[in-house]
Design an enzyme around this catalytic site. Structure first.
Site, short mmCIF file in Angstrom:
data_model
loop_
_atom_site.label_atom_id
_atom_site.label_comp_id
_atom_site.label_asym_id
_atom_site.label_seq_id
_atom_site.Cartn_x
_atom_site.Cartn_y
_atom_site.Cartn_z
N ILE A 71 14.46 1.85 34.49
CA ILE A 71 14.61 0.84 35.55
C ILE A 71 16.05 0.13 35.42
O ILE A 71 16.66 -0.17 36.58
CB ILE A 71 13.49 0.02 35.61
CG1 ILE A 71 12.26 0.73 36.11
CG2 ILE A 71 13.91 -1.20 36.71
CD1 ILE A 71 11.02 -0.29 35.77
N HIS A 72 16.48 -0.29 34.28
CA HIS A 72 17.78 -0.90 34.13
C HIS A 72 18.86 -0.15 34.19
O HIS A 72 20.00 -0.68 34.17
CB HIS A 72 17.67 -1.78 32.85
CG HIS A 72 16.88 -2.81 32.81
ND1 HIS A 72 15.37 -3.01 32.90
CD2 HIS A 72 17.21 -4.18 32.73
CE1 HIS A 72 14.95 -4.34 32.78
NE2 HIS A 72 16.13 -5.12 32.67
N GLU A 80 0.72 1.11 9.90
CA GLU A 80 -0.42 0.66 10.09
C GLU A 80 -1.26 1.75 10.67
O GLU A 80 -2.23 1.47 11.72
CB GLU A 80 -0.68 -0.67 10.85
CG GLU A 80 0.26 -1.74 10.06
CD GLU A 80 -0.51 -3.09 9.94
OE1 GLU A 80 -1.81 -3.11 10.09
OE2 GLU A 80 0.18 -4.06 9.78
N LEU A 130 0.83 -1.16 -0.03
CA LEU A 130 -0.06 -0.07 0.03
C LEU A 130 0.95 1.39 0.03
O LEU A 130 0.87 2.15 -0.86
CB LEU A 130 -0.89 -0.10 1.12
CG LEU A 130 -1.92 1.07 1.45
CD1 LEU A 130 -2.91 0.88 0.27
CD2 LEU A 130 -2.69 1.00 2.59
#
Lengths: 406, 256
Positions: free
Chosen positions: A339-340, A365, A125
């Site tokens: 967090i890491h 999309e 598309l």
């Protein structure tokens, strides 16, 4: 109201979870770094039956429902987005597009080998100059002695270099008063003369997937390859997107889950300020938001899947699920990195890949902006769902699983 | 070849075991086919693919155990039977073996009974041998590969010193280990069949036996005692100084 999954759903979910964890998780970093799709993925997915999961047995499928499709996408993207992308383009955009719009002869010729995974399918598309603005499509198809001659270029096409078939949208009537009505859809075998294609490298994410371009130069295609009527191309593409977006929503839900699981594991193990970081309230707040996003995203996609099972239009619900889950997955991945800490910023852990993978789904999309327009359009009464000449068939377990050889 | 696989439903291997008031609690962990038994199913199906015949999967337990049996059907087993009887609550492994043996006899003309090496909940690892004893069959335990040769079976066993090849006459009981190969995933065809299957339920009366005595009990189960561990990093200006401080600490703590 019944929120429970069936035994069939649970078995499919476990089977795909085992497959993805056992076979894909150990190799995915290597292929992501190489920017290549692992060659065993498509044949293995075909062998397992995933490429025809929610199609009736008589069309080469496995007779599961649309919820099962969503659950599979969630499990695959919990390991890597590139896996779910295969389901989005092959099953969601192409196979379900054929299932809804193709005539019986076309289903025999194209859908059955696709559902069996003997032929891989993609969806053409987007063009170099036409993404959200579908009406700006430049590709043309003109009639010539019982054939069409198609020209044009498609861009950002997942599986472009791997597929055997493409659902190609081209302009058949340049004079249509509304340019949307001048588009038609074709199922084209990619070994026809005049077709060139290739991969695009250097993408931010989904590096273990295959994304590329396809160019048509005077490609002759018989009239019997046109799906639906002339001028129905836009409607067919939008119906296909209702299913593609569903798989993206379900997949992004899996990505949120992966961010949550890895964040919880790390937070329970990493020590700072004399305690596990999971005991720190600012870390807890991030975890709580991931839980909220996961549950909401899951409910939204399962609701859309339930509507599909009933054969009800779900354009609005699918768009909402896709918009919410993809935005939330990007945020979850970003917070998972936070967090890491520095470890999350390196590819020693998975969360940096999750962030890169999550970013694309906010564009493809239907960008998040397009989905906001869709939601506002429904709310303000500016858009509605006109009945289609052909609707996506409702799920019918007995009929879909009917096969004398079993 | 007529093959039976004896399986057990256990908590998922990710489940956390906690002992509470002398009893085991698995929390709300999902129940699955004992992971070791999946290897037994794999061995049985591989054997069936080579030799033809049927694979029947059986288990003892309540109605919910049908889920584990369905996993067996989804993997490709031909039939499934559940043995369910209130008298089997708290049964020990020899009672289980007597009931499995009776079920194998009821199925008739069974050539091989496959077992996983042990169940991940009880971890006894004796059911295969005990069932073989009740049946009066040989047991080939901890097999890492299996093959059939002219009415007998040949298995390989990994032992510390190397590999052992053992042959036994049919009928035979075989327990298998991981090396047999990764268990296959359920197929869609299997999933469809499993969800349409009606799994017959046998009581002890159906097997023609009385409730066997249970002689082993688990009166108490406890978690390992918790250890208090403290870390201390010894630092100093030179290796000699660090070593001296460390040696003093070790001596003062009476470690040496």
């Amino acid at each position: 109201m019944d929120f429970s999954l069936t035994d069939e759903h649970r078995m499919v979910q476990e089977m795909v979870r085992d497959y993805a964890q056992r076979e894909i998780a150990p190799i995915i970093k290597e292929y992501d770094r190489k920017q290549e799709m692992a060659p065993e993925i498509l044949p293995r997915m075909a062998e397992l039956g995933l490429l025809g999961i929610c199609l009736p047995l008589r069309y080469g499928g496995q007779g599961m429902d649309y919820i099962a499709l969503g659950l599979v996408c969630e499990e695959l993207e919990a390991v890597d987005s590139s896996m779910r992308v295969v389901m989005s383009v092959h099953v969601g955009l192409n196979c379900l597009g054929l299932f809804q719009w193709a005539d019986e002869e076309q289903k025999e010729a194209f859908l059955i080998p696709q559902a069996r995974g003997e032929k891989i399918a993609c969806f053409g598309l987007s063009e170099p100059g036409a993404g959200s603005d579908v009406a700006a499509i430049q590709s043309t198809a003109r009639r010539d002695k019982g054939n069409y001659v198609i020209n044009g270029e498609k861009m950002w096409i997942s599986l472009a270099s791997k597929a055997h078939h493409v659902m190609w949208v081209a302009r058949t009537n340049p004079d249509a008063p509304d340019p949307h009505d001048g588009l038609s859809a074709f199922l084209v075998e990619l070994d026809r003369p005049g077709i060139t294609r290739g991969d695009i490298h250097g993408k931010l994410g989904v590096r273990a997937g295959s994304t590329g371009w396809i160019s048509f130069q005077d490609v002759r295609v018989p009239e019997k390859n046109r799906i639906g009527k002339e001028g129905e191309g836009f409607k067919i593409a939008m119906s296909a997107l209702d299913n593609g977006r569903y798989t993206v929503a379900a997949g992004a839900t899996g990505l949120i889950r992966a961010c949550l699981d890895e964040s919880v594991q790390y937070a329970n193990q990493r020590q700072a300020f004399g305690r596990q970081i999971g005991k720190i309230q600012l870390i807890q707040a991030k975890i709580a938001h991931m839980v909220q996003s996961y549950d909401a995203a899951r409910l939204l996609y399962l609701h859309a899947g339930w509507l599909k099972n009933l054969g009800k239009r779900n354009t609005r619900q699918t768009s909402l699920a896709k918009w919410f889950a993809t935005d939330a997955s990007f945020e979850a991945a970003s917070q998972a990195i936070q967090i890491h800490g520095a470890y999350g910023y390196s590819d020693e852990y998975n969360v940096e890949r999750y962030l890169r993978n999550a970013r694309g789904a906010i564009i493809y999309e239907g960008t998040s902006e397009i989905h906001q327009l869709i939601q506002a359009g429904y709310a303000l009464g500016l858009r509605g769902d006109a009945p289609l000449r052909k609707e996506l068939p409702a799920y019918d377990r007995d009929k879909w699983q009917e096969n004398c050889s079993e | 070849m007529n093959i039976v696989v004896c399986i057990k439903q256990t908590p998922d291997s990710a489940a956390k075991v906690v002992a509470e008031n002398g009893q085991v609690s698995w929390g709300d962990s999902p129940l699955v086919m004992n992971p070791w038994d999946e290897y037994a199913v794999e061995a049985a199906l591989t054997m069936q693919e080579e030799q033809g015949g049927d694979v029947t999967v059986i288990s003892i337990g309540e109605e919910g155990v049908k889920d584990a049996l369905k996993t067996g059907l989804a993997m490709g087993c031909s039939n499934a039977f559940l043995i369910s009887d209130p008298a089997m609550q708290n049964a020990d492994s020899q009672a289980v073996a007597r009931v499995l043996a009776a079920a194998i006899q009821k199925i008739e003309n069974v050539d091989i009974a496959f077992f996983g090496r042990q169940a991940i909940d009880g971890d006894m690892g004796v059911t295969a041998a005990q069932t073989a004893r009740v049946l009066g069959w040989p047991i080939l335990s901890l097999a890492s590969s299996v093959g059939a040769v002219n009415g007998s079976i040949r298995v390989e066993r990994n032992v510390e010193e190397g590999r052992q090849v053992v042959e036994g006459k049919l009928p035979v009981a075989v327990s298998v280990v991981k090396d047999i190969g990764d268990p296959r995933y359920p197929s869609f065809m299997g999933i469809r069949k499993a969800n349409r299957a009606t799994i017959p339920v046998w009581t002890l009366a159906d097997l023609g036996i009385e409730a066997p005595d249970t002689n082993v009990r688990w009166p108490e189960i406890m978690n390992p005692p918790e250890h208090e561990i403290t870390n201390e990093i010894v630092s100093g200006d030179s290796p000699d100084e660090i070593a001296t401080i460390l040696a003093d600490k070790i001596l003062s703590e009476k470690v040496l």
